[in-house]
Design a protein around this motif. Sequence first.
Motif, PDB file in Angstrom:
ATOM      1  N   LEU A 102      13.216   3.363  36.120  1.00 36.42           N
ATOM      2  CA  LEU A 102      12.047   3.795  35.476  1.00 36.42           C
ATOM      3  C   LEU A 102      12.720   4.955  34.520  1.00 36.42           C
ATOM      4  CD1 LEU A 102       9.114   3.509  37.757  1.00 36.42           C
ATOM      5  CD2 LEU A 102       9.759   1.894  36.090  1.00 36.42           C
ATOM      6  N   GLU A 150      18.677  -2.482  30.834  1.00 40.46           N
ATOM      7  CA  GLU A 150      19.122  -2.952  29.408  1.00 40.46           C
ATOM      8  C   GLU A 150      20.697  -3.225  29.483  1.00 40.46           C
ATOM      9  OE1 GLU A 150      16.931  -1.288  26.021  1.00 40.46           O
ATOM     10  OE2 GLU A 150      16.341  -0.008  27.608  1.00 40.46           O
TER      11      GLU A 150
ATOM     12  N   TYR B 190       7.132   6.302  40.649  1.00 35.83           N
ATOM     13  CA  TYR B 190       6.543   5.277  41.567  1.00 35.83           C
ATOM     14  C   TYR B 190       5.174   5.751  42.111  1.00 35.83           C
ATOM     15  CZ  TYR B 190      11.016   2.960  41.271  1.00 35.83           C
ATOM     16  OH  TYR B 190      12.097   2.144  40.807  1.00 35.83           O
ATOM     17  N   SER B 267      -6.315  -3.263  35.864  1.00 37.16           N
ATOM     18  CA  SER B 267      -5.327  -3.134  34.684  1.00 37.16           C
ATOM     19  C   SER B 267      -4.334  -2.143  34.750  1.00 37.16           C
ATOM     20  CB  SER B 267      -6.344  -3.115  33.489  1.00 37.16           C
ATOM     21  OG  SER B 267      -5.678  -2.365  32.389  1.00 37.16           O
ATOM     22  N   VAL B 270      -1.554  -2.803  37.377  1.00 38.33           N
ATOM     23  CA  VAL B 270      -0.759  -3.810  36.872  1.00 38.33           C
ATOM     24  C   VAL B 270       0.222  -3.257  35.797  1.00 38.33           C
ATOM     25  CG1 VAL B 270      -0.450  -6.053  35.350  1.00 38.33           C
ATOM     26  CG2 VAL B 270      -2.090  -5.737  37.205  1.00 38.33           C
ATOM     27  N   TYR B 271      -0.418  -2.266  34.987  1.00 38.65           N
ATOM     28  CA  TYR B 271       0.512  -1.894  34.131  1.00 38.65           C
ATOM     29  C   TYR B 271       1.664  -0.812  34.402  1.00 38.65           C
ATOM     30  CZ  TYR B 271       1.982   0.319  29.461  1.00 38.65           C
ATOM     31  OH  TYR B 271       2.550   0.691  28.484  1.00 38.65           O
ATOM     32  N   PRO B 274       5.855  -0.778  38.807  1.00 43.98           N
ATOM     33  CA  PRO B 274       7.228  -0.617  38.478  1.00 43.98           C
ATOM     34  C   PRO B 274       8.072  -2.001  38.289  1.00 43.98           C
ATOM     35  CG  PRO B 274       6.975   0.800  40.512  1.00 43.98           C
ATOM     36  CD  PRO B 274       5.527  -0.167  40.139  1.00 43.98           C
ATOM     37  N   THR B 276       6.350  -4.522  36.694  1.00 41.62           N
ATOM     38  CA  THR B 276       6.361  -5.042  35.310  1.00 41.62           C
ATOM     39  C   THR B 276       6.871  -4.001  34.121  1.00 41.62           C
ATOM     40  OG1 THR B 276       4.267  -4.119  35.331  1.00 41.62           O
ATOM     41  CG2 THR B 276       4.276  -6.333  36.052  1.00 41.62           C
ATOM     42  N   ARG B 277       7.053  -2.747  34.788  1.00 40.77           N
ATOM     43  CA  ARG B 277       7.399  -1.797  33.681  1.00 40.77           C
ATOM     44  C   ARG B 277       8.874  -2.089  33.560  1.00 40.77           C
ATOM     45  NH1 ARG B 277       5.710   3.423  36.808  1.00 40.77           N
ATOM     46  NH2 ARG B 277       6.496   4.941  35.020  1.00 40.77           N
ATOM     47  N   VAL B 278       9.561  -2.210  34.307  1.00 37.88           N
ATOM     48  CA  VAL B 278      11.055  -2.684  34.243  1.00 37.88           C
ATOM     49  C   VAL B 278      11.227  -3.770  33.301  1.00 37.88           C
ATOM     50  CG1 VAL B 278      13.070  -3.477  35.336  1.00 37.88           C
ATOM     51  CG2 VAL B 278      11.881  -1.756  36.348  1.00 37.88           C
ATOM     52  N   GLN B 279      10.361  -4.895  33.265  1.00 41.31           N
ATOM     53  CA  GLN B 279      10.381  -6.032  32.439  1.00 41.31           C
ATOM     54  C   GLN B 279       9.838  -5.658  31.005  1.00 41.31           C
ATOM     55  OE1 GLN B 279       8.008  -9.017  34.143  1.00 41.31           O
ATOM     56  NE2 GLN B 279       9.461  -9.667  35.351  1.00 41.31           N
ATOM     57  N   ARG B 280       9.006  -4.539  30.878  1.00 46.46           N
ATOM     58  CA  ARG B 280       8.755  -4.305  29.701  1.00 46.46           C
ATOM     59  C   ARG B 280       9.795  -3.600  28.843  1.00 46.46           C
ATOM     60  NH1 ARG B 280       3.855  -3.040  31.494  1.00 46.46           N
ATOM     61  NH2 ARG B 280       4.528  -0.789  31.555  1.00 46.46           N
ATOM     62  N   ILE B 281      10.624  -2.709  29.561  1.00 45.19           N
ATOM     63  CA  ILE B 281      11.533  -2.177  29.083  1.00 45.19           C
ATOM     64  C   ILE B 281      12.529  -3.261  28.348  1.00 45.19           C
ATOM     65  CG2 ILE B 281      13.948  -0.768  29.572  1.00 45.19           C
ATOM     66  CD1 ILE B 281      12.378   0.145  31.852  1.00 45.19           C
ATOM     67  N   GLY B 282      12.748  -2.986  26.874  1.00 50.60           N
ATOM     68  CA  GLY B 282      13.682  -3.909  26.310  1.00 50.60           C
ATOM     69  C   GLY B 282      12.919  -4.993  25.688  1.00 50.60           C
ATOM     70  N   ALA B 283      11.447  -4.944  25.917  1.00 48.75           N
ATOM     71  CA  ALA B 283      10.735  -6.203  25.163  1.00 48.75           C
ATOM     72  C   ALA B 283      10.216  -5.413  23.922  1.00 48.75           C
ATOM     73  CB  ALA B 283       9.368  -6.461  25.988  1.00 48.75           C
TER      74      ALA B 283
ATOM     75  N   LEU C  19       4.253  -9.682  27.571  1.00 43.03           N
ATOM     76  CA  LEU C  19       3.973  -8.289  28.014  1.00 43.03           C
ATOM     77  C   LEU C  19       3.162  -7.391  27.176  1.00 43.03           C
ATOM     78  CD1 LEU C  19       7.753  -8.185  28.854  1.00 43.03           C
ATOM     79  CD2 LEU C  19       6.096  -8.055  30.556  1.00 43.03           C
ATOM     80  N   TYR C  20       1.911  -7.326  27.427  1.00 49.80           N
ATOM     81  CA  TYR C  20       1.017  -6.705  26.713  1.00 49.80           C
ATOM     82  C   TYR C  20       1.358  -6.926  25.102  1.00 49.80           C
ATOM     83  CZ  TYR C  20      -0.469  -4.591  30.749  1.00 49.80           C
ATOM     84  OH  TYR C  20      -0.990  -4.121  32.031  1.00 49.80           O
TER      85      TYR C  20
END
Lengths: 320, 284, 335
Positions: A102, A150, B190, B267, B270-271, B274, B276-283, C19-20
């Motif tokens: 994170l 990444e 966390y 909500s 979920v947001y 950790p 889903t946060r990792v998945q969002r990185i780079g999206a 993702l959102y």
Amino acid sequence: MDKLLEVENLTKVFALGSVLSKLRITAVDNVSFFIKPAEIFALAGESGCGKSTTARIILGFEHATAGTITHSGKKEAKNERVWFTEGIQAIFQDPFGTFNPLRPVERYFFETLRNYKLASSPAEAVRRIDAKLHAVGLSYEDLAGKYPSEFSGGQLQRISIARALLTDPQLIVADEPVSMVDASLRMSIVNLFKKLRDELGVSVLYITHDLATAYYVCDRIAIMFRGDIVEMGTVEEVLMNPRHPYTQLLRASIPEADTTHRWQGEIRLADTEQDEYLRQGCRFAGRCPHAMEICRSTPPPTVQVEGVQVRCYLYSEPFS
Amino acid sequence: MKLFRDLLRDYRFALGFWALCLLLFFAALSFGSPYDPTVWGEVPRDQRPSAEYWLGTDSNGQDIFWLATFAVRNSLIIALIAGVVSRIVAVVVGMVAGYRGHTTDRALMFFSDSLLVIPLFLVIVMLAMLIRSSLNLVTLGLLLAFFGWAWDARLIRSQILSLREREFTQTSILSGANTLGLVFNEYMPYITPLVFSTLINNMAWAIGLEITLAILGLLDLSIPTLGTMLYWAINYQAILLGRWWWLMTPITISLLLFVALYWLSVSISVYLDPRTRVQRIGAG
Amino acid sequence: MDNTILRTTALQAFYQLDLYGKSKVVKAVNEVDLAIQADEIYGIAGESGCGKSTLLKALVAAVEPPLRVVGGKVTYRIDGKEVDVSTLSPEQKRALRLSYIAYVPQGSMSVLNPVARIRDTYRDFIESHLGRQRHQEAFALAQDHLTDLGLPLKILDAYPHQLSGGMRQRVTIALATLLKPRILIGDEPTTALDVVVQRGVVQLLKEVQARLKNTIVLVTHDMGVHANIADRIGIMYAGRIVEEAATEKIFGAPAHPYTQYLISSLPKFGDKTPRESVPGSPPSLANLPGGCPFHPRCPHVQTRCKEKMPGFTQIEKNHRVACWLVGEGEHGQAA
Ligand SMILES: Nc1ncnc2c1ncn2[C@@H]1O[C@H](COP(=O)(O)OP(=O)(O)OP(=O)(O)O)[C@@H](O)[C@H]1O
Ligand SMILES: Nc1ncnc2c1ncn2[C@@H]1O[C@H](COP(=O)(O)OP(=O)(O)O)[C@@H](O)[C@H]1O
Ligand code: SF4
Ligand code: SF4
Ligand SMILES: [Mg+2]
Ligand SMILES: [Mg+2]
């Protein structure tokens, strides 16, 4: 001969189970070895033989039950981690676990410089970080603002090495740095160790069970089995001409990437680690093809055979 | 702000958020109320909803619309005090127990476990009876806070225990971090989602308990809260006498509040999870 | 006669993440054609993150969101009939799982119930798959199976944490093969185990194959393990199979530049000459380069590599390669 790090009679006893149980295993049993400057020293052996415990004690994450660790002539003082970690840094097994997923990876670099007071301005910090990343084939640009997810495993492992290099350590402890990266990346990591040794004079304590890469990069090797060092010497001697029955087993278990040399015959595995740790005599006696009466009752002495240190009755006087 | 925009894309968050905004606006109206909520008989009793009394009046001679604005405000204040104070206690206890381990851990966990095993409701009722005379918004909030941290402290502790074993803890130590740096930089990301989602759950719990205590008549009944409104409505047998508007107002508001808090908590957790946060990185 | 027991046709399995509001598609398995023969050990090798585990999930029909099969199909041959797995109901899949196809997922040795003795895990397993039997019968079945595979019986009384990692891994394999499945699928069963234990696990897999005469699909990135056990190997890169041949061919005459790197970077005893690994790092499957996905790292890259993905060229019987260097790629189908 000067020694960069000397470990003498290191012992670590763990109590298993609850506070009340009497079961104790000696995960590291009276282990002694030293590492020279600009040397890659391998500590090899199957899992659960005490390699990580030894590394954790050297790094100060665990306290030894007995024994001393001397670093550049200075003995380890209790709870003095700072002078220690400036000179000894570490990289870990799981590249994806090394950094907090994170947080941007670069934070660790800036924190290291700040905590050890190694840079006086942000510009200098970036310069220094960039220089260390260049040593591992990356640059600050590749890293800026990015999170661990990444990067690929191999990149993360190199980033981890670059972070360790920030404090200009004399020794890097690498606990199974390649066991979770695949074969093609393995070589890039071990080649990097070579480069660090040859160009920067950094020593590496390379903990592994991958004897092929150990042979490829290391100068000396110690084979560990259930808390004991059973054989120690140069990689040429130990791996090309293994003497201890356990080293022979390890050597024969390496899968060679050659379809004409498939494994022949069957091997015996330990059922549980504990049984072997609690064994009276030689801890390998349960699996050793040469086990004798005395092996089961009294631990064998350590002897020198042609410059190699071996701990087995096959080589001590009355039997050899 | 990016975080907020992301969250608003989630319909659950949007629903909860706007419902809560509506309630906050409603509570804010109380500052412009033409009536004093503690005074009875300012308006005719038992009037049906009309152009003059939008939600009707009750048997105490109070305007239900304006009374309800005070009730929502006070209930939210109690919930916020209970939630925030108990979060602070939970975070401190959980972190210290998890990071220190050994004796500290055992002592703190013994304390929190004791709170968990006692029949909480009975104890709160008994304490409320004991200190009834000094029960105002703040003391009630604190009373609820005292009993609301134990479970979440446990949650935070176990999270810290597992984080402590992760390799990045060692990387951080080798980077020269001290305990404080470790906890704030490495563990906070966390713990934060836990704090938020439990804050909202805890507020819902506090509002529920406040209502229960009020219905049992254990609170200062002159302070308008959702609970005391219900108490009076039940006490005057509003249903039997056909004064549904009196009962419906606090019930509807409470339901709306619970639902809004629930959507928000789902909500947000979920947001902030950790994974889903990792998945969002780079999206992007 | 065609002896294919497990076939994939232009299989595409993507992770579709929302993702959102930002959607992200991870093309983890892309146009994979496999034809796995009965009684063979088929190895799949490739760098981490190239889609090996995802391919296996599609093979065993364990596809769950966000993973979706977006193209192509997987077919099993059951009693001489080809069955498209996408037509199976959940109950039919459950019935096939373990009795026809068994799957040992990555890291599965850590999923044994920590508070149950191995004996109880076996009993639960037998009861849930063969219906409730009497204690003794279930136990006898487990015992026979373990003896067959050469594992010590006393492990039945142990808790998972008392066993070493290697023994746990072997217990999970033994459990997966208890119902004598026709196909056993193993995802990195030896990774993170040390060499001695790894050899023990490979020994067990060979034992299983010898006894059950079944098919094993084995994923590992350890080329040494493949050399020791596989009959045929498929090399995977960025979601695609880029080369497939008999094990001897892959090691003796690799044709794809990526395979060549994989083989030549392996260290050998008695040889300390410097070895180079594949330069660069694997592409992100959410953002693949156009054309041949290997082109940013390939030393032989040409202009057309960047424009068009090469198809398969059959350079020999049972040896196909997807690379412009080797041929024009006119053979799209699996051998
Ligand atoms: N649940 C998931 N959601 C989104 N993406 C995923 C998920 N699981 C895997 N991926 C992505 O799919 C790609 C392929 O993953 P996969 O696990 O199949 O790789 P692999 O070849 O088995 O690697 P390894 O050798 O590390 O096990 C990777 O880019 C990975 O990040
Ligand atoms: N914190 C601990 N408590 C109890 N036993 C431990 C602990 N750490 C390691 N051990 C035991 O010590 C032995 C050696 O472990 P370790 O040093 O991790 O081995 P290796 O790194 O060689 O795989 C193992 O039997 C392990 O179970
Ligand atoms: S001491 Fe005995 S049992 Fe131990 S390795 Fe030597 S011969 Fe084998
Ligand atoms: S197609 Fe081109 S880029 Fe791809 S592997 Fe062959 S030569 Fe290299
Ligand atoms: Mg270890
Ligand atoms: Mg995988």
